[in-house]
Design an enzyme around this catalytic site. Sequence first.
Site, PDB file in Angstrom:
ATOM      1  N   ASP A 164      -1.850 -11.994   3.250  1.00  0.00           N
ATOM      2  CA  ASP A 164      -1.591 -12.777   1.751  1.00  0.00           C
ATOM      3  C   ASP A 164      -0.631 -13.850   2.023  1.00  0.00           C
ATOM      4  O   ASP A 164      -1.049 -15.307   1.757  1.00  0.00           O
ATOM      5  CB  ASP A 164      -1.969 -12.435   0.138  1.00  0.00           C
ATOM      6  CG  ASP A 164      -3.247 -11.299   0.455  1.00  0.00           C
ATOM      7  OD1 ASP A 164      -3.342 -11.098   1.455  1.00  0.00           O
ATOM      8  OD2 ASP A 164      -3.588 -10.995  -1.280  1.00  0.00           O
ATOM      9  N   GLU A 394       1.265   1.548  -0.444  1.00  0.00           N
ATOM     10  CA  GLU A 394       0.592   0.578  -0.621  1.00  0.00           C
ATOM     11  C   GLU A 394       0.740   0.170   1.124  1.00  0.00           C
ATOM     12  O   GLU A 394       0.576  -0.720   1.835  1.00  0.00           O
ATOM     13  CB  GLU A 394       0.202  -1.033  -1.020  1.00  0.00           C
ATOM     14  CG  GLU A 394      -0.847  -2.122  -1.398  1.00  0.00           C
ATOM     15  CD  GLU A 394      -0.349  -3.048  -1.742  1.00  0.00           C
ATOM     16  OE1 GLU A 394       0.184  -3.293  -2.548  1.00  0.00           O
ATOM     17  OE2 GLU A 394      -1.459  -4.087  -1.741  1.00  0.00           O
TER      18      GLU A 394
HETATM   19  C1  GLC Z   1      -3.767  -7.607  -0.907  1.00  0.00           C
HETATM   20  C2  GLC Z   1      -3.453  -8.097   0.381  1.00  0.00           C
HETATM   21  C3  GLC Z   1      -5.040  -7.879   1.162  1.00  0.00           C
HETATM   22  C4  GLC Z   1      -5.610  -6.789   0.940  1.00  0.00           C
HETATM   23  C5  GLC Z   1      -5.878  -6.533  -0.396  1.00  0.00           C
HETATM   24  C6  GLC Z   1      -6.778  -5.220  -1.852  1.00  0.00           C
HETATM   25  O1  GLC Z   1      -4.002  -8.515  -1.620  1.00  0.00           O
HETATM   26  O2  GLC Z   1      -2.765  -8.796   1.034  1.00  0.00           O
HETATM   27  O3  GLC Z   1      -5.147  -7.701   2.884  1.00  0.00           O
HETATM   28  O4  GLC Z   1      -7.099  -6.448   1.095  1.00  0.00           O
HETATM   29  O5  GLC Z   1      -4.621  -5.980  -1.808  1.00  0.00           O
HETATM   30  O6  GLC Z   1      -6.170  -4.345  -0.637  1.00  0.00           O
END
Ligand code: GLC
Length: 429
Positions: A164, A394
């Site tokens: 993102d 994460e």
């Molecule tokens: C964030 C990440 C994306 C992922 C989401 C849920 O938005 O950038 O890649 O799918 O989190 O983990």
Amino acid sequence: MSDTDLDTTARTILTDNDQGGYTIPTKGLYPYQWNWDSVFVALGFATFDQDRAWRELEMLFEGQWRDGMVPHILFRKDDPSYFPGPSVWGTDGGPIPSSGHSQPPVAATVVRDLVDADATGQSLDRAAALLPGLMAWHRWYLSYRDPKDQGVLAVIHPWESGRDNLPDWDDALRAVEVKDIEPYERKDTSHVDPAMRPHKEDYDRYLSIMAACRGVDWDPAEVARSCPFFVVDPGVTFIFLRANRDLLHLAEKLGKTEEASEIRGWIAKMEAGAKILWHDELKAHVALDQRSGKQTDGISSASFLAPYAGLTDGETLGALQAHFDRIAGKVRYLMPSYDPEHKSYEPLRYWRGPVWAMINYMIARGFAEAGDKARAERLRADTAALVRESGFAEYFSPETAEGAGGGSFSWTAAIWLTWASPSHVEQAA
Ligand code: GLC
């Protein structure tokens, strides 16, 4: 914690985040089903519950739009702790409320993995049931994210890339006019440290892109034509090329000759198209803004996915190995999401430097398949070290191993189980 205890914790994270057939990425920050998260999660479940692994994928495809798109988020139940929710997206393309764009198409690869791992052959029926959905989704990508038929895929929103907040989107995002947005309250920064999240200027533009797409009712051809953001992403392009090879394998195995020949055409086109993304001076594949015509100037972790996509010619592989070693000399843990020698690198702000376990897994797979077992093993060892150091975060700092973003994170747990954990290595040996 011992590795065996980490295995147990990883399984517990998956079952705790299970909402009854689909899995949320983490409690609090991400309370819905996310597309590529679910697909990696299926790999994790497959290490102890094959049936549950298939269910994850099947539930993802339940949200497929009539035009073939598989959305990036499925809002199965409203959760006010997340923004932007279904009312902001304003979509009506499928049977389940959802966001309006997709995410990296890893699914065909994992469907193939599940089939290959099942010695009983029983999985083949479930793969056969998913094949039409996979075909439709891949056709959708080619029609609406490669409208000029160049063999490369664009994203219409930074979130469609799954990466993102990548510096590659900065210039294209800055060019998006901020308009048609209501006053809003972010929720992400109440769950995690704002220093690790995008800035407000970025968020205004994320919402402006959504407003523009809402303005054309998310009609995919119109979105491709007029969306203010349209950037070719080497990540989605390489993941898609790889997924097509795996889809071809499945179609052949299922005796689907027409589909197989259609997919062969896609592969040939994408192999040729990938060359557009090669940056001669940087010696890597980078993003390309279709609206401005400009290539970006940095190497991201997705540049290292070329071998995963099957692009293993000597020039590409040699250049990536040199970048790999250079970056290994700069940070302790590979692979940072952005080049640590680039001015936009930030070790803890998401997608501007931190390490993601599932990206490491895909890069390593490509390197191993290209015969570079040593670098593949380095990535596995680093991923395992990060988890031992900081648990199932994460993402992680490539410099200090500090875990950041959400905790008890599903895909980190899944990648540990399916690849990084020594118990997995023993089983696979
Ligand atoms: C964030 C990440 C994306 C992922 C989401 C849920 O938005 O950038 O890649 O799918 O989190 O983990």
